[in-house]
Design a protein around this motif. Structure first.
Motif, PDB file in Angstrom:
ATOM      1  N   GLY A 102       0.780  -1.242   0.000  1.00 52.55           N
ATOM      2  CA  GLY A 102       0.000   0.000   0.000  1.00 52.55           C
ATOM      3  C   GLY A 102       0.807   1.285   0.000  1.00 52.55           C
ATOM      4  O   GLY A 102       0.270   2.356   0.269  1.00 52.55           O
ATOM      5  N   HIS A 103       2.110   1.195  -0.292  1.00 52.54           N
ATOM      6  CA  HIS A 103       2.909   2.421  -0.392  1.00 52.54           C
ATOM      7  C   HIS A 103       2.597   3.135  -1.708  1.00 52.54           C
ATOM      8  O   HIS A 103       2.072   2.530  -2.649  1.00 52.54           O
ATOM      9  N   ASP A 104       3.007   4.414  -1.815  1.00 51.99           N
ATOM     10  CA  ASP A 104       2.739   5.145  -3.064  1.00 51.99           C
ATOM     11  C   ASP A 104       3.928   5.098  -4.024  1.00 51.99           C
ATOM     12  O   ASP A 104       3.915   5.748  -5.067  1.00 51.99           O
ATOM     13  N   SER A 105       4.963   4.334  -3.667  1.00 50.98           N
ATOM     14  CA  SER A 105       6.087   4.107  -4.578  1.00 50.98           C
ATOM     15  C   SER A 105       6.754   2.806  -4.151  1.00 50.98           C
ATOM     16  O   SER A 105       6.351   2.190  -3.152  1.00 50.98           O
ATOM     17  N   THR A 106       7.801   2.406  -4.891  1.00 47.91           N
ATOM     18  CA  THR A 106       8.504   1.162  -4.546  1.00 47.91           C
ATOM     19  C   THR A 106       9.653   1.425  -3.561  1.00 47.91           C
ATOM     20  O   THR A 106      10.311   0.479  -3.122  1.00 47.91           O
ATOM     21  N   PRO A 165      15.826  -4.083  -4.513  1.00 49.40           N
ATOM     22  CA  PRO A 165      15.086  -2.841  -4.236  1.00 49.40           C
ATOM     23  C   PRO A 165      15.987  -1.617  -4.106  1.00 49.40           C
ATOM     24  O   PRO A 165      17.219  -1.720  -4.130  1.00 49.40           O
ATOM     25  N   PHE A 166      15.333  -0.496  -3.948  1.00 48.55           N
ATOM     26  CA  PHE A 166      15.980   0.827  -3.841  1.00 48.55           C
ATOM     27  C   PHE A 166      17.191   0.805  -2.900  1.00 48.55           C
ATOM     28  O   PHE A 166      17.072   0.398  -1.741  1.00 48.55           O
ATOM     29  N   MET A 167      18.320   1.233  -3.416  1.00 49.35           N
ATOM     30  CA  MET A 167      19.583   1.392  -2.669  1.00 49.35           C
ATOM     31  C   MET A 167      20.180   0.083  -2.158  1.00 49.35           C
ATOM     32  O   MET A 167      21.109   0.102  -1.347  1.00 49.35           O
ATOM     33  N   SER A 168      19.668  -1.051  -2.651  1.00 49.99           N
ATOM     34  CA  SER A 168      20.261  -2.327  -2.222  1.00 49.99           C
ATOM     35  C   SER A 168      21.583  -2.571  -2.944  1.00 49.99           C
ATOM     36  O   SER A 168      22.267  -3.552  -2.676  1.00 49.99           O
ATOM     37  N   ASP A 169      21.915  -1.655  -3.894  1.00 49.33           N
ATOM     38  CA  ASP A 169      23.175  -1.753  -4.640  1.00 49.33           C
ATOM     39  C   ASP A 169      24.062  -0.548  -4.323  1.00 49.33           C
ATOM     40  O   ASP A 169      24.851  -0.105  -5.161  1.00 49.33           O
ATOM     41  N   ALA A 170      23.928  -0.013  -3.103  1.00 46.27           N
ATOM     42  CA  ALA A 170      24.616   1.241  -2.751  1.00 46.27           C
ATOM     43  C   ALA A 170      26.123   1.164  -2.966  1.00 46.27           C
ATOM     44  O   ALA A 170      26.755   2.141  -3.335  1.00 46.27           O
ATOM     45  N   ASN A 171      26.718   0.000  -2.738  1.00 43.48           N
ATOM     46  CA  ASN A 171      28.122  -0.200  -3.099  1.00 43.48           C
ATOM     47  C   ASN A 171      28.293  -1.667  -3.508  1.00 43.48           C
ATOM     48  O   ASN A 171      27.363  -2.475  -3.337  1.00 43.48           O
ATOM     49  N   GLN A 227      12.334   3.239  -9.298  1.00 43.64           N
ATOM     50  CA  GLN A 227      13.088   3.652  -8.103  1.00 43.64           C
ATOM     51  C   GLN A 227      13.636   5.081  -8.249  1.00 43.64           C
ATOM     52  O   GLN A 227      14.059   5.698  -7.283  1.00 43.64           O
ATOM     53  N   MET A 228      13.652   5.599  -9.492  1.00 39.77           N
ATOM     54  CA  MET A 228      14.162   6.964  -9.756  1.00 39.77           C
ATOM     55  C   MET A 228      13.020   7.964  -9.897  1.00 39.77           C
ATOM     56  O   MET A 228      13.210   9.031 -10.485  1.00 39.77           O
ATOM     57  N   VAL A 229      11.815   7.591  -9.424  1.00 37.70           N
ATOM     58  CA  VAL A 229      10.650   8.432  -9.690  1.00 37.70           C
ATOM     59  C   VAL A 229      10.864   9.883  -9.251  1.00 37.70           C
ATOM     60  O   VAL A 229      10.428  10.824  -9.925  1.00 37.70           O
ATOM     61  N   ASN A 230      11.577  10.066  -8.150  1.00 32.77           N
ATOM     62  CA  ASN A 230      11.779  11.442  -7.667  1.00 32.77           C
ATOM     63  C   ASN A 230      12.739  12.213  -8.559  1.00 32.77           C
ATOM     64  O   ASN A 230      12.549  13.402  -8.830  1.00 32.77           O
ATOM     65  N   GLN A 231      13.769  11.509  -9.052  1.00 37.23           N
ATOM     66  CA  GLN A 231      14.740  12.117  -9.954  1.00 37.23           C
ATOM     67  C   GLN A 231      14.111  12.402 -11.328  1.00 37.23           C
ATOM     68  O   GLN A 231      14.397  13.410 -11.965  1.00 37.23           O
ATOM     69  N   MET A 232      13.211  11.497 -11.761  1.00 36.98           N
ATOM     70  CA  MET A 232      12.597  11.629 -13.087  1.00 36.98           C
ATOM     71  C   MET A 232      11.408  12.596 -13.065  1.00 36.98           C
ATOM     72  O   MET A 232      10.887  12.955 -14.120  1.00 36.98           O
TER      73      MET A 232
END
Ligand code: KIV
Length: 263
Positions: free
Chosen positions: A53-57, A86-92, A142-147
């Motif tokens: 039920g979140h508004d993004s992933t 998921p988001f930022m799971s590839d941070a490094n 995952q880039m919705v805010n950037q896009m």
């Protein structure tokens, strides 16, 4: 049905045959999706929206994807299971390797990662360690805010850049490319440019495979759905019949139709 592997997808592409992909998050649907003959199940981070039920992933965690991958694995007989990073799971690099290993231990056969050309190093490292990768390009939620929103990508000059990115990521080791929300011509051009299978969602009828979110194609998503979505329950009298119709229409090339595509 034979067990589907990444080689099966390559063989289907080489033979000019289509394959279908559907998101799946639990064991019961996993079994039903297998029965429909759908080749690939994606444990997508779309679960953040359709299950949580979140508004993004963005709020989805590796633990969430691992939990649902384990459930999907229990119901699986022969489909290929792809799990989303998921988001930022590839941070490094170290985080990427450990999180991918966690999803493989949970039952995934390959991982999907969103991004662009900068994914190359991580993809090479993962494939060297025996983890096949699907590179998700175009609209990457995952880039919705950037896009600045969920918008069609790759129009104009960005199209050639996207083809070059797909080629670079294939060269880096990507086994599969997933293209989201791009003009149909670009979907076709990328599919022809790379040797690996290309899965499309809102990328036109010419990609090797098609994917939809389960809740979208069953017509139960809350709120507005994208142009590329078709509600298969409108023409079916049961969920298994809708799953079978989706598979059959992807295989025959009748889905997606013109009204599901972007120019
Ligand atoms: O998370 C997901 O379900 C996805 C599909 C929309 C391709 O990435």
């Amino acid at each position: 049905m034979n067990t589907v592997t990444i080689n099966t997808l390559r063989e289907l592409k080489e033979a000019g045959k289509k394959f279908s992909v559907l998101t799946c998050y639990d064991s019961t649907f996993s079994t039903r999706i297998n029965e429909a003959g759908i080749e690939v199940m994606l444990v997508g981070d779309s679960l953040g929206m359709v299950l949580q039920g979140h508004d993004s992933t963005l709020p989805v965690t590796v633990a969430d994807i691992a939990y649902h991958t384990q459930a999907v694995k229990r119901g699986n007989q022969h489909a290929l299971i792809m799990a989303d990073l998921p988001f930022m799971s590839d941070a490094n690099l170290a985080t990427l390797l450990e999180n991918s290993a966690q999803l493989m231990r949970a039952g995934a056969h390959l991982v999907k990662i969103e991004g662009g050309a900068w994914l190359a190093e991580g993809i090479t490292k993962l494939t060297q360690r025996g983890i096949p990768v699907c590179a998700h390009l175009g609209l990457t939620p995952q880039m919705v805010n950037q896009m600045g929103g969920y918008k069609v990508q790759g129009r104009g000059d960005a199209g050639q850049a996207l083809i070059e990115t797909a080629l670079a990521l294939e060269a880096a080791g990507a086994s599969v490319i997933l293209l989201e929300c791009v003009p149909s011509d670009l979907g076709e051009a990328v599919t022809q440019a790379v040797k690996c299978p290309v899965i499309g969602i809102g990328a036109g009828p010419k990609t090797d495979g098609q994917v939809l979110v389960l809740h979208d194609m069953l017509g139960i998503t809350v709120g507005k759905t994208a142009k590329f979505v078709k509600n298969f329950m409108l023409e079916a009298d049961s969920i298994p019949a809708a799953l079978a119709a989706y598979h059959q229409q992807v295989k025959s090339g009748t889905f997606p139709a013109k009204e599901h595509c972007f120019k």
